[in-house]
Design a protein around this motif. Sequence first.
Motif: not given
Length: 239
Positions: A91-92, A117, A122, A165, A167
């Motif tokens: 995640r992220g 998100m 977030i 996000p 990444p």
Amino acid sequence: MTLQNAADMVVDAARVTLTLGQGDGATEILRGIDLKVPGGESLALLGASGSGKSSLMAVLSGLERATGGSVRVAGMDFGALDEDSLARARRGRVGIVLQAFHLLPTMTALENVAVPMELAGIDDAFERGRAELAAVGLRHRTDHYPTQLSGGEQQRVAIARALGPRPQLLFADEPTGNLDAATGASVMDLLFERRAATGATLIVITHDPSLAARCDRVVELADGRIVAERRRAERVGAA
């Protein structure tokens, strides 16, 4: 790009194997893959169907566990993590764009981008979602559902969702496979543009040599092994 320090590598995979099934029914999918990808690089995994490229993506993205070897992604040792920790690590850090879009049909374009998100914690998810959709040329389509969007527009939403996000690593698995040639070229232009704008490292999985040639480096797979590797400068020199 010549960075070799392990700390600079977004992907550091060594002796990676993947075997599916057991006993007489076991099938070797990946056969000792060594791959390092420095931050900021665009890399193509090129190969025919069955070469192992999508399986390698699954292992490098944490969706599949390697049978052997080691996999470090964005500084995390994927092999040392349990399933919950692996999901949190992805995640992220890892974004994925797939051939089939995989948008939720009951959510608008904005919700498809913002809700993941929001679930990741977030705070400004919907504000960021609107900005991401604007960045892919869909400011006017935020409230439309997937069935109201063309294939190219759906893939643009998928790109916005993957990059929202921020990444460190973005995978694109046959991202133009469901699009006509002109739309596919436009989507790839956008993908490379957004990748450059966000600084993500990009790995494109494809069987199309012309698409692979757009990347900084091409790694060719066959029968679960890396059989060739060439960089952009080498390809230009050879031409």
